[in-house]
Scaffold this active site. Sequence first.
Site, PDB file in Angstrom:
ATOM      1  N   ARG A 103       0.817  -1.211   0.000  1.00  0.00           N
ATOM      2  CA  ARG A 103       0.000   0.000   0.000  1.00  0.00           C
ATOM      3  C   ARG A 103       0.849   1.258   0.000  1.00  0.00           C
ATOM      4  O   ARG A 103       0.504   2.230  -0.679  1.00  0.00           O
ATOM      5  CB  ARG A 103      -0.959  -0.020   1.191  1.00  0.00           C
ATOM      6  CG  ARG A 103      -1.861   1.210   1.320  1.00  0.00           C
ATOM      7  CD  ARG A 103      -2.505   1.641   0.014  1.00  0.00           C
ATOM      8  NE  ARG A 103      -3.197   0.584  -0.687  1.00  0.00           N
ATOM      9  CZ  ARG A 103      -3.601   0.662  -1.951  1.00  0.00           C
ATOM     10  NH1 ARG A 103      -3.349   1.757  -2.668  1.00  0.00           N
ATOM     11  NH2 ARG A 103      -4.234  -0.354  -2.515  1.00  0.00           N
ATOM     12  N   LYS A 138       2.642  24.361  -1.593  1.00  0.00           N
ATOM     13  CA  LYS A 138       1.282  23.855  -1.415  1.00  0.00           C
ATOM     14  C   LYS A 138       1.289  22.335  -1.586  1.00  0.00           C
ATOM     15  O   LYS A 138       0.755  21.781  -2.547  1.00  0.00           O
ATOM     16  CB  LYS A 138       0.325  24.526  -2.399  1.00  0.00           C
ATOM     17  CG  LYS A 138       0.198  26.031  -2.151  1.00  0.00           C
ATOM     18  CD  LYS A 138      -0.669  26.695  -3.188  1.00  0.00           C
ATOM     19  CE  LYS A 138      -0.745  28.206  -2.950  1.00  0.00           C
ATOM     20  NZ  LYS A 138      -1.536  28.908  -3.980  1.00  0.00           N
ATOM     21  N   LYS A 170       5.971  37.574   0.795  1.00  0.00           N
ATOM     22  CA  LYS A 170       4.654  37.576   0.173  1.00  0.00           C
ATOM     23  C   LYS A 170       3.878  38.823   0.593  1.00  0.00           C
ATOM     24  O   LYS A 170       4.369  39.682   1.314  1.00  0.00           O
ATOM     25  CB  LYS A 170       3.894  36.305   0.567  1.00  0.00           C
ATOM     26  CG  LYS A 170       4.609  35.012   0.234  1.00  0.00           C
ATOM     27  CD  LYS A 170       4.762  34.794  -1.260  1.00  0.00           C
ATOM     28  CE  LYS A 170       3.455  34.453  -1.932  1.00  0.00           C
ATOM     29  NZ  LYS A 170       2.930  33.128  -1.539  1.00  0.00           N
ATOM     30  N   GLU A 203       7.293  39.444  -3.585  1.00  0.00           N
ATOM     31  CA  GLU A 203       6.032  39.386  -4.315  1.00  0.00           C
ATOM     32  C   GLU A 203       5.505  40.803  -4.533  1.00  0.00           C
ATOM     33  O   GLU A 203       5.481  41.607  -3.609  1.00  0.00           O
ATOM     34  CB  GLU A 203       5.010  38.569  -3.540  1.00  0.00           C
ATOM     35  CG  GLU A 203       3.642  38.500  -4.220  1.00  0.00           C
ATOM     36  CD  GLU A 203       2.650  37.686  -3.404  1.00  0.00           C
ATOM     37  OE1 GLU A 203       2.721  36.452  -3.444  1.00  0.00           O
ATOM     38  OE2 GLU A 203       1.801  38.307  -2.733  1.00  0.00           O
ATOM     39  N   ASP A 225       2.282  38.788  -8.925  1.00  0.00           N
ATOM     40  CA  ASP A 225       1.170  38.023  -8.396  1.00  0.00           C
ATOM     41  C   ASP A 225      -0.162  38.439  -8.997  1.00  0.00           C
ATOM     42  O   ASP A 225      -0.547  39.609  -8.941  1.00  0.00           O
ATOM     43  CB  ASP A 225       1.116  38.178  -6.871  1.00  0.00           C
ATOM     44  CG  ASP A 225       0.049  37.292  -6.249  1.00  0.00           C
ATOM     45  OD1 ASP A 225       0.031  36.088  -6.575  1.00  0.00           O
ATOM     46  OD2 ASP A 225      -0.764  37.805  -5.458  1.00  0.00           O
TER      47      ASP A 225
END
Length: 286
Positions: A103, A138, A170, A203, A225
């Site tokens: 698995r 992410k 950011k 950013e 961005d």
Amino acid sequence: MQTPSYLTPEALTAFIQAALAEDVGDGDHSALSSIPAEARNRAQLIIKDAGVLAGVELARHIFAFVDADLRVDGRLEDGARVSYGDVAFTVEGRARSILTAERLVLNCMQRMSGIATHTAHLVSLLAGTKARLLDTRKTTPNFRLPEKWAVLIGGGVNHRYGLFDMIILKDNHVDYAGGVRQAIEASQAYLAQTGRQLPIEIETRSLAEVQQALDAGGIARIMLDNMAPAQLREAVALVAGRFPLEASGGITEETIAEVAATGVDYISVGALTHSVRSLDMSLKAF
């Protein structure tokens, strides 16, 4: 493909050990109860989908960790184009060990192959431009190593691995610091004080912020961005090659070619790791 710095023997062992601890606990009682200890068998990894194969090398490490006597006979390697019915490898040895590893091998390979497949598709849409495809942070908690690895196998480029190996300022950093220049200058001072050598990326959300980044200097890259293609072209003209430019935010397979055509150097896509469909495959006795 050059081996990335995060793919160390120690990191691989730690990942596999933690994943097996989660799954096996105090024992694979299904295998222990039904299969004689001395039983030996074999199985084959069958592809049931079309795409780019990833995770073969990781599977080798998993089998070896579970049982060093398991023998893996590879027929296809990472990065291979696969279709329904292909056999990636066979594994032979103690039946209990094959079942215990099954698995984890499948979970890793199915997801990694899905990521590699989607990455390869987006990379193909960048043909004829200089833009390179980046991943992001992410990622699935505790699964970043395989996910980042899969992006490389698919032809993409890893961005920073974590918060520790690069400074990316950011929008919230900029707002909390009081502006683009303030954020950059504070980061530069921090690096000087701590003796660290880390690249700084800033950013920006507007051409005015791009100009502020240019005025501040001392950075490695400017992120653009959520800018429309027309605004991206203006930013490319404004920067005029002084710093690499990365387009980011809401970029899809329908829009990525137009974004690349604006002249940016990089395009980051979080969906590479957070919104992919795993490739179907199975490990079957034969």
